[in-house]
Design a protein around this motif. Sequence first.
Motif, mmCIF file in Angstrom:
data_model
loop_
_atom_site.group_PDB
_atom_site.id
_atom_site.type_symbol
_atom_site.label_atom_id
_atom_site.label_comp_id
_atom_site.label_asym_id
_atom_site.label_seq_id
_atom_site.Cartn_x
_atom_site.Cartn_y
_atom_site.Cartn_z
ATOM 1 N N TYR A 17 0.829 -1.129 0.064
ATOM 2 C CA TYR A 17 0.126 -0.046 -0.134
ATOM 3 C C TYR A 17 0.974 1.212 -0.147
ATOM 4 O O TYR A 17 0.561 2.202 -0.474
ATOM 5 C CB TYR A 17 -0.913 -0.014 1.123
ATOM 6 N N ARG A 18 2.083 1.093 0.491
ATOM 7 C CA ARG A 18 2.881 2.520 0.452
ATOM 8 C C ARG A 18 3.638 2.687 -0.942
ATOM 9 O O ARG A 18 3.700 3.769 -1.407
ATOM 10 C CB ARG A 18 4.080 2.008 1.720
ATOM 11 N N TRP A 19 3.725 1.428 -1.711
ATOM 12 C CA TRP A 19 4.297 1.550 -2.962
ATOM 13 C C TRP A 19 3.011 2.015 -3.795
ATOM 14 O O TRP A 19 3.311 3.233 -4.667
ATOM 15 C CB TRP A 19 4.710 0.316 -3.469
ATOM 16 N N ARG A 20 1.832 1.619 -3.607
ATOM 17 C CA ARG A 20 0.826 2.306 -4.276
ATOM 18 C C ARG A 20 0.601 3.556 -4.239
ATOM 19 O O ARG A 20 0.215 4.604 -5.182
ATOM 20 C CB ARG A 20 -0.469 1.671 -3.909
ATOM 21 N N LEU A 22 2.939 5.860 -2.994
ATOM 22 C CA LEU A 22 4.016 6.610 -3.941
ATOM 23 C C LEU A 22 3.520 6.521 -5.390
ATOM 24 O O LEU A 22 3.748 7.679 -6.103
ATOM 25 C CB LEU A 22 5.066 5.875 -3.603
ATOM 26 N N GLU A 23 3.233 5.651 -5.932
ATOM 27 C CA GLU A 23 2.937 5.559 -7.487
ATOM 28 C C GLU A 23 1.866 6.571 -7.760
ATOM 29 O O GLU A 23 1.902 6.997 -8.863
ATOM 30 C CB GLU A 23 2.671 4.142 -7.733
ATOM 31 N N LYS A 24 0.628 6.625 -6.965
ATOM 32 C CA LYS A 24 -0.069 7.413 -7.352
ATOM 33 C C LYS A 24 0.162 8.947 -7.186
ATOM 34 O O LYS A 24 -0.158 9.661 -8.240
ATOM 35 C CB LYS A 24 -1.407 7.153 -6.267
ATOM 36 N N ILE A 25 1.046 9.366 -6.271
ATOM 37 C CA ILE A 25 1.792 10.760 -6.149
ATOM 38 C C ILE A 25 2.519 10.940 -7.514
ATOM 39 O O ILE A 25 2.489 12.022 -8.258
ATOM 40 C CB ILE A 25 2.535 10.890 -5.095
ATOM 41 N N VAL A 26 3.293 9.832 -7.879
ATOM 42 C CA VAL A 26 4.135 9.947 -9.082
ATOM 43 C C VAL A 26 3.164 10.024 -10.298
ATOM 44 O O VAL A 26 3.395 11.199 -11.125
ATOM 45 C CB VAL A 26 4.956 8.716 -9.237
ATOM 46 N N ILE A 27 2.242 9.401 -10.472
ATOM 47 C CA ILE A 27 1.409 9.582 -11.753
ATOM 48 C C ILE A 27 0.532 10.678 -11.977
ATOM 49 O O ILE A 27 0.450 11.366 -12.851
ATOM 50 C CB ILE A 27 0.332 8.251 -11.982
ATOM 51 N N ASP A 28 -0.029 11.094 -10.678
ATOM 52 C CA ASP A 28 -0.534 12.276 -10.621
ATOM 53 C C ASP A 28 0.223 13.556 -10.931
ATOM 54 O O ASP A 28 -0.266 14.574 -11.682
ATOM 55 C CB ASP A 28 -1.501 12.492 -9.261
ATOM 56 N N GLU A 322 -2.805 4.707 6.438
ATOM 57 C CA GLU A 322 -3.443 3.598 6.890
ATOM 58 C C GLU A 322 -3.610 2.460 5.648
ATOM 59 O O GLU A 322 -3.756 2.712 4.558
ATOM 60 C CB GLU A 322 -5.087 3.821 7.251
ATOM 61 N N GLU A 323 -3.304 1.245 6.333
ATOM 62 C CA GLU A 323 -3.579 0.118 5.229
ATOM 63 C C GLU A 323 -4.821 0.001 4.655
ATOM 64 O O GLU A 323 -6.018 0.625 5.337
ATOM 65 C CB GLU A 323 -3.339 -1.323 5.853
#
Length: 420
Positions: A17-20, A22-28, A322-323
């Motif tokens: 969930y931490r990877w996701r 991070l990836e969301k912030i990157v993509i956005d 949060e998870e």
Amino acid sequence: MIKAITGTKDILPEEIYRWRELEKIVIDTFRNYNYREIRTPIFEETKLFARGIGESTDIVSKEMYTFLDRSGTSITLKPEMTASVVRALIEHSLYKKQSLNKFFYISPMFRQERPQAGRLRQFHQFGAEAIGSNSPYLDAEMIIIAYSILKKLGLRNLTVKINSLGIPQSRENYKKILRDYLNKHFNNLSNESKKRFESNILRIFDSKEEQDQKIMANAPLLIEYLDDESLEHFENVKKALLKAQVPFEIDAKLVRGLDYYTHTTFEITSASVGAQSALCGGGRYNGLSKELEGPDLPGVGFAAGIERILLACENEKTLNIEEEKIDLFIVTLEKDLNDFAFNLAYRLRELNVSVELDYLDRSLKAQMREANKLNSRFTLIVGGEEFKNNLLVLKDMSNGQQINVPADDINKLISYIKVK
């Protein structure tokens, strides 16, 4: 027991969930700057990286995973992304469809390095490449994007270092000056730096050997020998960063050793990850497309190490999200109701409700423990007297409140769950 290969790491569900996030912030962030995602194969012909990174670099000479396939072609697992992106641009003639191409990526990379904290043999990077413009504002944009992503992740102990490598002609003139200086100290250089003296003299600045660092401390600096065009480009980059309120410092020893690198180079480091402090780095590479037998197109880009960034987040106690919770756990009180529970779960999932149910025929108590473990927002109890009266018991796990819901009214059930 068969274990993961040294230098590789499983990313387990409790970490993902931490990877996701991070990836969301990157993509956005990249979307805000009009970068489009690109995905290239995990392996390429070895000659792409030999030419695209440089045969004299440590990556190509020591660190690549290279093998012959059944046809005898030399194949390499990609150690970086820039050469692959430029190869894709050339192969598919993307430069003919659009004058400026702006790409971003999130991808695994492979280098046979000595494993240590924040450095793995299979690691992941996100990054960007903008190909087709020589504008200094694109150089600044790359730095701004990288810095913005790291700040959005909550990181504070960041240092942005920038430098200019100038145009090839002024750099070649400088190399003669540097060579004259190092000739006087040649016998005291490390063996590795003696090799670099002939093949890639600027890389001596990167040496970690104490004897080399003492010599290079008094070496003439490239930035002192830049031509007017290069100085103007660098000044415009600095002005753009100041306007964007990105703090930076000039590091005149921050270099890239290959001839097709030009103008801006940069690195963002963190004081939170120990010796391997660089979180990302990049710069302008105006000669790379031509080196790979494509048109002579200017380019600029950067790459950031995800594992190292997440380590910095962990050390700074950021990204404390949060998870993920599931919406509903269905508890069945009798085995003969499993069919009803399974079909109800299917219908709810089709309506975008996240649902889990018991597949192990456990007791009520064990099922409730499982619901807690999964952070379920609600449980739905199927069975007992309520079910005989066509009712299901919906329990809010945050406060323990229960209500009865008609067993045949799925819309009403959803309305209660979604209200939360």
